[in-house]
Write a protein that holds these residues in place. Sequence first.
Motif: not given
Length: 522
Positions: A251-253, A306-314
């Motif tokens: 999942i590419d977030f 796998i989950l990738i989180d590339g947005f602003r922390p939090g």
Amino acid sequence: MTGYNVQVESQQILAHTIVDSRLNLSPEVKEACGRVTFHGDSNPFIPTPCKITESCSALSGLVGALASVAAKERYGIDQKVEIDTDKATLFLMSILLPTVDGKSFLANDVIAEAISEADKFDMGKHIHRQCTNVYQCKDGRWFHLHGSMNAAKAMEMVGVPEQDVSAEEARYIYMEKVAQWNSEEIDRTANDVYRQAGVICNTPEEFFESPQGKIMGEEPVYTMTPVQAPHKVWPQTDTDGYKPLAGIRVIDFSRVIAAPAISNLDNPEIGALLVDMSTGKRDTALNLKSVDGKRDFDRLVKDADILIDGFRPGVLDRLGYDAKSLRTLSPSLILMRENCYGFKGPLAYRSGWQQISDCLVGISWLQGKAMGLNEPVVPLLPNSDYQTGLIGAAAAIQALLTRAKDNVTFDIDLSLTQYNIWYYRLGQHKEDVWQAILERNPGFEVRHYDEMASLTGKTYRTVLASRPGLLQNPAYYMSMSGKEWGVDGDISILAPPFNLEKSKIGYDVPSGKRGRSRPDWR
């Protein structure tokens, strides 16, 4: 270039990387790195003082070596990894290279219309585009103002109204406005009051003396924190093509070059990136503030690796998806976070982009001074974006390899700044090598006010001139269907930057319009 060789330096950088004990690379991976070979032009050709080709080639070699180990564990095959250092360099401008019927994808009316829909706030307009640029402050320091995906807030902050002007006129408007601020004041106001990206342009020395530099300077290029979790073996698939990651679900977030994927269609995006950067992905529109969106997202997470989180922390945490909640849905889920500043230090909370980290760490000052200027210049390509992506790919495969053997999963943290610190510490080209690079690119000029579109365009044109035929080498490209864009026929895109001797490397899913896919894994 007396005694200098790109391939030798790439091999040395790869060796330097794998001996970092903090990365905990296995003996099998280290042995596979020893089977990586490099070939290509022995002289660097991108007009930047840092080792851009060598860095990308070495990291591509690391990803390839990890992939070869995964293939061996799944299929029992041994194979070599080959890196064409010229092709690895082109990887850093792959967003420019897709073609349809031999012409740029941007010349295709159907694709152009589809990608224009992603630009919700007309960021191509000159007064908007020039909002993202480097300008000098009243105290003599330089500040990277950043309009992000919507320049309205940054324009409001510096007092620039909407208007139709030329690019040059827009630059002078922002120069005059930013010159009214002290650097510390505009930095604080942008980040803490308006919550916009922006940063003072440090020299490397200034960065490493700063609180953020002292903390992040102690971090490895990526960090992997083990978390006890059920053992999860590789998925059962056929052996066709010996694909190293066949069956792995991600999942590419995130968005932009960090990777455009799962997001609400109301969110803006840089549409021109999507043709290349969304290859291999299905794109679905989820509103995680809605009941239906959460239900669909929960279902995806349950079967994800796998989950990738590339947005602003939090951001995900506030939506109800912290690590504990996600692993309640998928106990062995590998969680990867990517941001600009790093996840430690007083600036970890800030949002940022590639140019912000380049200016923070001092890479921009290196570029400017190498060009004989007393001003910072943002590096010529979205280098830290791309190469942080390579680092993330390496970390993901490493986590999968370990998870397949032990009762463990991982929290992975990486950032543009961790990469830039590592990149800086590789050293810069010596004077004779740098002068030879300039001689290969006669007439090349850049200034502080060259924003990313200008910089990538200038670099593209100088490669066309300095390396005739390189960009047109058919061996470097692969085809994918254009149907997901509504285009008859195929789209040509740059192939991955490494080759494996036996495994098939490529993309099973073509890119296409945003939100085109159903929220399921089929």
